[in-house]
Motif scaffolding. Structure first.
Motif, mmCIF file in Angstrom:
data_model
loop_
_atom_site.group_PDB
_atom_site.id
_atom_site.type_symbol
_atom_site.label_atom_id
_atom_site.label_comp_id
_atom_site.label_asym_id
_atom_site.label_seq_id
_atom_site.Cartn_x
_atom_site.Cartn_y
_atom_site.Cartn_z
ATOM 1 N N ALA A 89 4.725 -7.206 -4.333
ATOM 2 C CA ALA A 89 4.684 -5.774 -4.549
ATOM 3 C C ALA A 89 3.863 -5.394 -5.770
ATOM 4 N N TYR A 90 3.641 -6.344 -6.675
ATOM 5 C CA TYR A 90 2.892 -6.080 -7.899
ATOM 6 C C TYR A 90 1.433 -5.866 -7.560
ATOM 7 N N PRO A 91 0.795 -4.820 -8.100
ATOM 8 C CA PRO A 91 -0.615 -4.549 -7.769
ATOM 9 C C PRO A 91 -1.516 -5.725 -8.171
ATOM 10 N N LYS A 92 -2.389 -6.062 -7.286
ATOM 11 C CA LYS A 92 -3.327 -7.150 -7.533
ATOM 12 C C LYS A 92 -4.458 -6.636 -8.442
ATOM 13 N N ILE A 93 -4.872 -7.466 -9.371
ATOM 14 C CA ILE A 93 -5.961 -7.114 -10.272
ATOM 15 C C ILE A 93 -7.183 -7.939 -9.874
#
Length: 94
Positions: A89-93
């Protein structure tokens, strides 16, 4: 610190520090201990840098710290799916 108002550092006594340490320590002993350590370093550096007289002592000198328990959380198999879900769920960088 707002609780000390406009007191000069040389006017802050151990009783002042104990009040803050004990009040904060009722709910968050870890934070109270870290604050005490920070104030201690600030006063020591103030003496080293010449802002306070050499004979002054930190208002934390001789204070007893709140008891702390070590917290060693281990990642177990039941927590792995939740960890994977949180990481996905963490935004990909990129």
């Amino acid at each position: 610190m707002p609780i000390w108002g406009l007191k000069r550092p040389s006017d802050i006594k151990m009783a002042d520090m104990l009040k803050v340490h004990n009040n904060l320590g009722k709910k968050t002993p870890y934070a109270a201990n870290r604050l005490t350590e920070t104030v201690s370093v600030m006063f020591k550096q103030s003496i080293v840098l010449g802002y306070l007289p050499t004979g002054d002592q930190s208002p934390t000198f001789g204070m007893r710290y709140h008891k702390e328990r070590s917290r060693r959380d281990k990642l177990n198999a039941s927590a792995m799916p939740r960890l994977r879900e949180a990481l996905d769920a963490y935004p990909k960088i990129h």
